[in-house]
Design a protein around this motif. Structure first.
Motif, mmCIF file in Angstrom:
data_model
loop_
_atom_site.group_PDB
_atom_site.id
_atom_site.type_symbol
_atom_site.label_atom_id
_atom_site.label_comp_id
_atom_site.label_asym_id
_atom_site.label_seq_id
_atom_site.Cartn_x
_atom_site.Cartn_y
_atom_site.Cartn_z
ATOM 1 N N TRP A 1 0.835 -1.214 0.000
ATOM 2 C CA TRP A 1 0.000 0.000 0.000
ATOM 3 C C TRP A 1 0.864 1.256 0.000
ATOM 4 N N TYR A 2 1.960 1.204 0.750
ATOM 5 C CA TYR A 2 2.867 2.353 0.782
ATOM 6 C C TYR A 2 3.539 2.533 -0.573
ATOM 7 N N SER A 3 3.893 1.426 -1.230
ATOM 8 C CA SER A 3 4.510 1.501 -2.558
ATOM 9 C C SER A 3 3.569 2.149 -3.562
ATOM 10 N N ARG A 4 2.299 1.787 -3.499
ATOM 11 C CA ARG A 4 1.311 2.378 -4.409
ATOM 12 C C ARG A 4 1.190 3.882 -4.173
ATOM 13 N N TYR A 5 1.223 4.265 -2.908
ATOM 14 C CA TYR A 5 1.170 5.696 -2.591
ATOM 15 C C TYR A 5 2.406 6.422 -3.129
ATOM 16 N N ARG A 6 3.582 5.831 -2.959
ATOM 17 C CA ARG A 6 4.816 6.463 -3.444
ATOM 18 C C ARG A 6 4.806 6.592 -4.962
ATOM 19 N N ALA A 7 4.315 5.557 -5.645
ATOM 20 C CA ALA A 7 4.247 5.612 -7.104
ATOM 21 C C ALA A 7 3.303 6.718 -7.558
ATOM 22 N N TRP A 8 2.170 6.850 -6.864
ATOM 23 C CA TRP A 8 1.238 7.935 -7.173
ATOM 24 C C TRP A 8 1.869 9.290 -6.888
ATOM 25 N N ARG A 9 2.558 9.400 -5.777
ATOM 26 C CA ARG A 9 3.192 10.666 -5.395
ATOM 27 C C ARG A 9 4.266 11.071 -6.405
ATOM 28 N N ASP A 10 5.000 10.075 -6.935
ATOM 29 C CA ASP A 10 6.083 10.358 -7.875
ATOM 30 C C ASP A 10 5.611 10.416 -9.321
ATOM 31 N N GLY A 11 4.308 10.251 -9.548
ATOM 32 C CA GLY A 11 3.759 10.401 -10.888
ATOM 33 C C GLY A 11 4.010 9.250 -11.837
ATOM 34 N N VAL A 12 4.295 8.045 -11.307
ATOM 35 C CA VAL A 12 4.556 6.894 -12.178
ATOM 36 C C VAL A 12 3.573 5.753 -11.908
ATOM 37 N N HIS A 13 2.428 6.074 -11.303
ATOM 38 C CA HIS A 13 1.476 5.023 -10.949
ATOM 39 C C HIS A 13 0.899 4.310 -12.170
ATOM 40 N N GLN A 14 0.906 4.981 -13.324
ATOM 41 C CA GLN A 14 0.381 4.343 -14.525
ATOM 42 C C GLN A 14 1.360 3.322 -15.103
ATOM 43 N N ASN A 15 2.629 3.423 -14.733
ATOM 44 C CA ASN A 15 3.644 2.499 -15.236
ATOM 45 C C ASN A 15 4.076 1.478 -14.196
ATOM 46 N N THR A 16 3.374 1.423 -13.076
ATOM 47 C CA THR A 16 3.744 0.495 -12.011
ATOM 48 C C THR A 16 2.531 -0.279 -11.516
ATOM 49 N N LYS A 17 2.806 -1.462 -11.017
ATOM 50 C CA LYS A 17 1.792 -2.268 -10.355
ATOM 51 C C LYS A 17 2.454 -2.987 -9.185
ATOM 52 N N PHE A 18 1.704 -3.112 -8.107
ATOM 53 C CA PHE A 18 2.213 -3.803 -6.927
ATOM 54 C C PHE A 18 1.189 -4.830 -6.479
ATOM 55 N N TYR A 19 1.673 -6.048 -6.225
ATOM 56 C CA TYR A 19 0.790 -7.138 -5.846
ATOM 57 C C TYR A 19 1.196 -7.707 -4.495
ATOM 58 N N ILE A 20 0.188 -8.045 -3.697
ATOM 59 C CA ILE A 20 0.416 -8.750 -2.444
ATOM 60 C C ILE A 20 0.399 -10.236 -2.757
ATOM 61 N N SER A 21 1.564 -10.853 -2.791
ATOM 62 C CA SER A 21 1.610 -12.248 -3.210
ATOM 63 C C SER A 21 2.893 -12.919 -2.735
#
Length: 220
Positions: free
Chosen positions: A114-134
């Motif tokens: 969840w923190y990684s998703r927030y950081r990706a959104w904050r840094d403007g790269v959320h469209q090029n990243t995905k994070f999975y709990i697995s």
């Protein structure tokens, strides 16, 4: 003499009862507050502690700035999809996304995801990243062409076998902190804990081309 009026006698027990009731209420509030705090701490700490209780320990240790730069150096002139196995707080995935990769991270700790998703959104790269709990052992990495691994020595032999079976010949695997036991690295950079090893599978397992060889016919 010394006698007490009935009205005064009734007031004293009533006051003592009110005081006891207030003390009881405060006690319940304190108990509830402490209990709630302990539950919250348990919920937050459990995902961090649980990996240490597993057969193969994979604790969260953030990548250093030097490690990130060494990983990016090993990705120069590379393209395609990228996966970070054990992505932690997402810093490798985010750094790769900023270099143009479609980057994915797999992490067992939900709080870190969840923190990684927030950081990706904050840094403007959320469209090029995905994070999975697995759990990494339950995921196939066959469609990735760039793989980053932050592992521990106990897991590297088993992970080496898993990647050997799943990945294509044109895949580059980048190991941080600890190398794979059998593969010979094609490139190495960094020192100490910042050392990074890069393996090209076409060299590590001597991949054969999948094209059919045509044998010339001989005339009789």
């Amino acid at each position: 003499p010394g006698a007490m009026s009935p009205g005064l006698a009734k007031e004293i027990p009533q006051e003592e009862g009110d005081g006891g009731s207030r003390r009881s209420s405060w006690g319940l509030l304190v108990t509830a507050g402490v209990g709630g705090t302990l539950v919250a701490l348990y919920a937050v700490a459990t995902p961090f502690v649980t990996p240490a209780l597993r057969k193969v320990c994979l604790p969260f240790v953030p990548a250093t700035a030097a490690q990130i730069q060494n990983v990016l150096k090993m990705l120069e002139n590379r393209s395609g999809s990228l996966v970070d196995i054990g992505s932690g707080d997402g810093r490798i995935v985010i750094a790769a996304a900023k270099k143009g990769f479609q980057a994915v991270g797999y992490e067992l700790n939900p709080w870190l995801v969840w923190y990684s998703r927030y950081r990706a959104w904050r840094d403007g790269v959320h469209q090029n990243t995905k994070f999975y709990i697995s759990d990494l052992w339950k995921v196939s990495f066959s469609h990735y062409r760039n793989v980053v691994v932050f592992g521990v020595p106990q897991m590297m032999p088993q992970l080496e076998k898993k990647l050997e079976e799943e990945l294509e010949c044109n895949t580059r695997i980048i190991a941080c902190r600890f190398p794979f036991p059998c593969w010979i690295p094609d490139h190495t950079t960094g020192e100490g804990i910042d050392t990074v090893w890069a393996y090209d599978l076409k060299h590590s397992r001597e991949c054969e081309t999948k094209s059919l060889e045509i044998t010339p016919e001989t005339e009789s």
